[in-house]
Scaffold this active site. Structure first.
Site, PDB file in Angstrom:
ATOM      1  CG  ASP A   1      -5.331  31.519   6.103  1.00  0.00           C
ATOM      2  OD1 ASP A   1      -5.534  32.511   6.853  1.00  0.00           O
ATOM      3  OD2 ASP A   1      -5.564  30.353   6.449  1.00  0.00           O
TER       4      ASP A   1
ATOM      5  CE  LYS B   1      -6.465  34.101  17.023  1.00  0.00           C
ATOM      6  NZ  LYS B   1      -6.533  32.871  17.859  1.00  0.00           N
TER       7      LYS B   1
END
Length: 223
Positions: free
Chosen positions: A130, A134
């Protein structure tokens, strides 16, 4: 102390095929990562003594199946939190008749910290973790100094850590963290050419179709 998780606990529908595989095959092929964290005995788990490869975040299991099928002399333990992925992997393992694959559900860092012995792994694969794109979530990325030190401690000397990502800024972070890690040596001058042994998965194909470059990093434990 509350530990920061490095994965998003996705939910998804488990199909009948996958649910059936989980129900029937988990007692034979499954490892649950949960307190009290019993030590893992690979020889007992696989029924033989062979080099062990840990696949962190195996997704639907495409890469794990392809690599295990092409590498019968080593055993593969795939770690995933997503039940449909675990079910699919188990179903395909049964269909292909693979005996050198087992699956674990839960946090790979807990598995490494509490259940896998130091100096015991032939390789650790971290393929397309992952990316937490952000900036405020970058602390959740798996490849961080403390996590890499833990992975390195579980590799045998000479063992390989292979990371791959299709996010350029994460690739740069990976390269910086791995370059600074004690006891790991890069097998290439920077990013590695795409290794032939790493299968092209549907996930990778989507990244390429979206215009993203694929980055590989291979490091060997030196001491």
């Amino acid at each position: 102390m509350t530990r920061i998780t490095t994965f998003y606990p996705r939910r998804g529908r488990v199909s009948g095929r996958h649910e059936d595989a989980l129900t029937r095959l988990w007692p034979t092929y499954g490892v649950t990562i949960a307190d009290p964290y019993p030590p893992l005995d690979p020889a007992d788990l696989f029924g033989r003594s062979a080099p062990l490869v840990l696949e962190i975040g195996s997704g639907m299991g495409d890469a794990t199946v392809a690599m295990a099928a092409a590498d019968p002399g080593r055993d593969y333990l795939a770690v995933e939190v997503f039940p449909p992925g675990l079910g699919n992997l188990l179903a395909v393992v049964e269909e292909r008749g693979l005996t050198n694959v087992r699956v674990a559900q839960g946090d790979a860092l807990h598995l490494l910290r509490h259940m896998i012995a130091p100096d015991s792994l032939a390789a650790v694969h971290v393929y397309f973790p992952d990316p937490w794109p952000k900036a405020r979530h970058h602390k959740r990325r798996l490849i961080q100094p403390d996590n890499v030190a833990l992975i390195r401690s579980r590799l045998a000397v000479g063992g390989i850590l292979h990371c791959a990502t299709d996010w350029a800024d994460y690739a740069e972070q990976m390269a910086e963290v791995l370059a600074a890690a004690d006891g790991l040596a890069n097998l290439h001058d920077g990013f590695a050419p795409r290794p032939a042994h790493r299968p092209v998965t549907k996930f990778e194909q989507r990244g390429v179709a979206a215009g993203r470059h694929i980055f590989d990093l291979l490091h060997r434990r030196t001491h």
